[in-house]
Design an enzyme around this catalytic site. Structure first.
Site, mmCIF file in Angstrom:
data_model
loop_
_atom_site.group_PDB
_atom_site.id
_atom_site.type_symbol
_atom_site.label_atom_id
_atom_site.label_comp_id
_atom_site.label_asym_id
_atom_site.label_seq_id
_atom_site.Cartn_x
_atom_site.Cartn_y
_atom_site.Cartn_z
ATOM 1 N N LYS A 11 0.823 -1.218 0.000
ATOM 2 C CA LYS A 11 0.000 0.000 0.000
ATOM 3 C C LYS A 11 0.865 1.280 0.000
ATOM 4 C CE LYS A 11 -4.010 -2.174 2.236
ATOM 5 N NZ LYS A 11 -5.003 -2.067 3.341
ATOM 6 N N TYR A 51 -12.539 -2.041 -3.790
ATOM 7 C CA TYR A 51 -13.065 -2.101 -2.421
ATOM 8 C C TYR A 51 -14.598 -1.986 -2.386
ATOM 9 C CZ TYR A 51 -8.489 -1.988 -0.127
ATOM 10 O OH TYR A 51 -7.236 -2.297 0.341
ATOM 11 N N PHE A 59 -15.496 3.802 6.780
ATOM 12 C CA PHE A 59 -14.123 4.156 6.414
ATOM 13 C C PHE A 59 -13.881 4.160 4.898
ATOM 14 C CE2 PHE A 59 -14.163 -0.433 7.476
ATOM 15 C CZ PHE A 59 -13.664 -0.977 6.292
ATOM 16 N N ARG A 87 -2.088 -14.231 4.724
ATOM 17 C CA ARG A 87 -2.815 -13.588 5.818
ATOM 18 C C ARG A 87 -2.013 -13.712 7.125
ATOM 19 N NH1 ARG A 87 -7.044 -10.236 4.568
ATOM 20 N NH2 ARG A 87 -7.603 -10.507 6.750
ATOM 21 N N THR A 93 -5.514 -6.659 10.953
ATOM 22 C CA THR A 93 -5.814 -5.399 10.250
ATOM 23 C C THR A 93 -5.290 -4.195 11.022
ATOM 24 O OG1 THR A 93 -7.858 -6.458 9.463
ATOM 25 C CG2 THR A 93 -7.695 -4.051 9.216
ATOM 26 N N ARG A 104 2.507 -6.210 9.328
ATOM 27 C CA ARG A 104 1.815 -5.053 9.908
ATOM 28 C C ARG A 104 2.402 -4.667 11.258
ATOM 29 N NH1 ARG A 104 -4.200 -6.817 7.719
ATOM 30 N NH2 ARG A 104 -4.227 -5.497 5.857
ATOM 31 N N ASN A 114 -2.035 0.371 6.650
ATOM 32 C CA ASN A 114 -1.496 -0.851 7.254
ATOM 33 C C ASN A 114 -0.650 -1.682 6.290
ATOM 34 O OD1 ASN A 114 -3.556 -1.822 5.716
ATOM 35 N ND2 ASN A 114 -4.733 -2.712 7.387
ATOM 36 N N HIS A 117 -2.288 -5.379 1.577
ATOM 37 C CA HIS A 117 -3.582 -6.049 1.377
ATOM 38 C C HIS A 117 -3.306 -7.501 1.029
ATOM 39 C CE1 HIS A 117 -7.538 -7.067 -0.262
ATOM 40 N NE2 HIS A 117 -6.863 -7.713 -1.204
ATOM 41 N N GLU A 128 -9.567 -10.873 -7.556
ATOM 42 C CA GLU A 128 -8.644 -9.735 -7.398
ATOM 43 C C GLU A 128 -7.461 -9.834 -8.360
ATOM 44 O OE1 GLU A 128 -9.859 -9.032 -2.695
ATOM 45 O OE2 GLU A 128 -7.822 -9.691 -3.164
HETATM 46 N N1 UDP Z 1 -9.773 -0.248 7.176
HETATM 47 C C1 UDP Z 1 -9.878 1.000 7.756
HETATM 48 N N2 UDP Z 1 -10.581 1.137 8.916
HETATM 49 C C2 UDP Z 1 -11.187 0.073 9.520
HETATM 50 C C3 UDP Z 1 -11.084 -1.201 8.944
HETATM 51 C C4 UDP Z 1 -10.367 -1.324 7.762
HETATM 52 O O1 UDP Z 1 -9.346 1.978 7.227
HETATM 53 O O2 UDP Z 1 -11.811 0.251 10.590
HETATM 54 C C5 UDP Z 1 -9.027 -0.390 5.912
HETATM 55 C C6 UDP Z 1 -7.646 -1.054 6.111
HETATM 56 O O3 UDP Z 1 -6.717 -0.454 5.199
HETATM 57 C C7 UDP Z 1 -7.954 -2.490 5.738
HETATM 58 C C8 UDP Z 1 -8.959 -2.314 4.603
HETATM 59 O O4 UDP Z 1 -9.761 -1.214 5.022
HETATM 60 O O5 UDP Z 1 -6.783 -3.196 5.350
HETATM 61 C C9 UDP Z 1 -9.857 -3.509 4.329
HETATM 62 O O6 UDP Z 1 -10.461 -3.909 5.533
HETATM 63 P P1 UDP Z 1 -10.598 -5.441 5.928
HETATM 64 O O7 UDP Z 1 -11.536 -5.510 7.091
HETATM 65 O O8 UDP Z 1 -10.933 -6.244 4.707
HETATM 66 O O9 UDP Z 1 -9.132 -5.809 6.480
HETATM 67 P P2 UDP Z 1 -7.912 -6.681 5.900
HETATM 68 O O10 UDP Z 1 -8.521 -7.862 5.175
HETATM 69 O O11 UDP Z 1 -7.131 -5.776 4.969
HETATM 70 O O12 UDP Z 1 -7.111 -7.072 7.106
#
Ligand code: UDP
Length: 140
Positions: A11, A51, A59, A87, A93, A104, A114, A117, A128
């Site tokens: 990112k 997204y 968010f 993962r 996250t 992370r 973070n 992705h 994707e």
């Molecule tokens: N995100 C955010 N605020 C939140 C949760 C998620 O800005 O409260 C952003 C963050 O960059 C995250 C992305 O949205 O990686 C996608 O969220 P997801 O819950 O899918 O998390 P991930 O799979 O990336 O861990």
């Protein structure tokens, strides 16, 4: 389980801090092979489309703005149990909850910025990957 593929994004917070190599090394050390990679500036349309699943979340607008705030590196990763493996090395996250040794924990700035992705299922990985790569751009 046979080797399979997942989709990763390094990112803008990470590319801005010149961490493309450091993040990629952690992915490789976790047993993932980079079989496609390109540095791109995502358009707003691409980020909103990518997204779309989050479009009702509070968010969403900030996330789209962040994802187009600088270049990203989109990658296809190959390895045994690739989705889970990725993962696991990414970490939670929210970096405050991320385990030691994860990308992370080491590099993320915030729950939004973070650093990485990673697809959360084989089905989403296929979608994707196809969003950003033509089959001939992936060399296993
Ligand atoms: N995100 C955010 N605020 C939140 C949760 C998620 O800005 O409260 C952003 C963050 O960059 C995250 C992305 O949205 O990686 C996608 O969220 P997801 O819950 O899918 O998390 P991930 O799979 O990336 O861990």
């Amino acid at each position: 389980m046979a080797a399979n593929r997942t989709f990763s994004i390094i990112k803008p917070d990470a590319t801005r801090r010149n961490l493309t190599g450091a993040v990629t090394k952690m992915l490789e050390d976790a047993g993932l092979r980079v079989v496609a990679s390109k540095r791109i500036q995502m358009t707003r349309k691409q980020a909103e489309g990518f997204y779309a699943v989050h479009k009702e979340r509070p968010f969403f607008d900030d996330l789209v703005a962040f994802m187009i705030s600088g270049p990203v590196v989109v990658q296809v990763l190959e390895g045994e149990d690739a989705v889970k493996r990725n993962r696991d090395i990414m970490g939670a996250t929210n970096p405050e909850n991320a385990a030691e040794g994860t990308i992370r924990k080491a590099h993320a700035e915030s729950i939004e910025a973070n650093s990485v992705h990673g697809s959360d299922s084989d089905e989403n990985a296929a979608t994707e990957i196809a969003f950003f790569f033509k089959p001939e751009e992936i060399v296993g």
